[in-house]
Scaffold this motif. Sequence first.
Motif, PDB file in Angstrom:
ATOM      1  N   ARG A 100     -19.899 -26.841  30.129  1.00  0.00           N
ATOM      2  CA  ARG A 100     -20.825 -27.275  29.086  1.00  0.00           C
ATOM      3  C   ARG A 100     -20.082 -27.731  27.845  1.00  0.00           C
ATOM      4  N   THR A 143     -24.230 -34.051  32.927  1.00  0.00           N
ATOM      5  CA  THR A 143     -25.411 -33.344  32.439  1.00  0.00           C
ATOM      6  C   THR A 143     -26.718 -33.797  33.073  1.00  0.00           C
ATOM      7  N   ALA A 202     -28.212 -30.042  27.061  1.00  0.00           N
ATOM      8  CA  ALA A 202     -27.168 -29.302  27.761  1.00  0.00           C
ATOM      9  C   ALA A 202     -26.889 -27.973  27.108  1.00  0.00           C
TER      10      ALA A 202
END
Length: 214
Positions: A13, A84, A214
């Motif tokens: 991430r 994502t 995200a």
Amino acid sequence: MATIAVPAARTVRRRSGRLLLAGALAGPVFFASAIIQMLTRAGFDITRHPISQLATGDLGWIQITTFVLAGLGGLALAFGIKRTLTDGTGRRALPVLVGIFGVGLIAAGVFTMDPEYGFPVGTPDEPAAQMSWHSVVHSAAAAVAFTALAIAAIVLTVRHVRRRAVLPAVANGAAALVLLLPMSPDHMSIQIAVNGLVAFTWTTVLALWLRRAA
């Protein structure tokens, strides 16, 4: 295994967020550089000279660098989208189309257009007698880049329509329409600037939207 998976997911991430941030900054960096150059470079007139013409002359390296950095930002955004956007309409097409946009910007920077219409100062105040090969490549690269981005906006419009998100669908559709409008010979430089503003606003908003999701 769980204790290993959680830090790994956070790392993914974090990297995705950095890619999207780079994509979000591409537009503001491009236009900050272009506006400063337009205001400080002698002889430049946005009503007669497209932004790309800033890449000519002794200080042309500044705009060349600007194009390349913006293109790299576009590529970062493409990788960020791939990381994502993992489901639904556009998950495969959007990274490719935005990647083409990024590559097109880099090519448009490397292959410059010809000096003409009195810019840079000292250039005859008339169109170039014949387009050079690198000017032809520049025009083709820019056309491909913005067409790819317009198609990406259409793909995102379809995605939002299927999810019944009306306002995002309308906004993306409007962006695609502007980018696909035919060029007016009398107002080409202004239209190119507007297209650039729409394109980079679209990439910035998309990057920030995905980063937040995200």
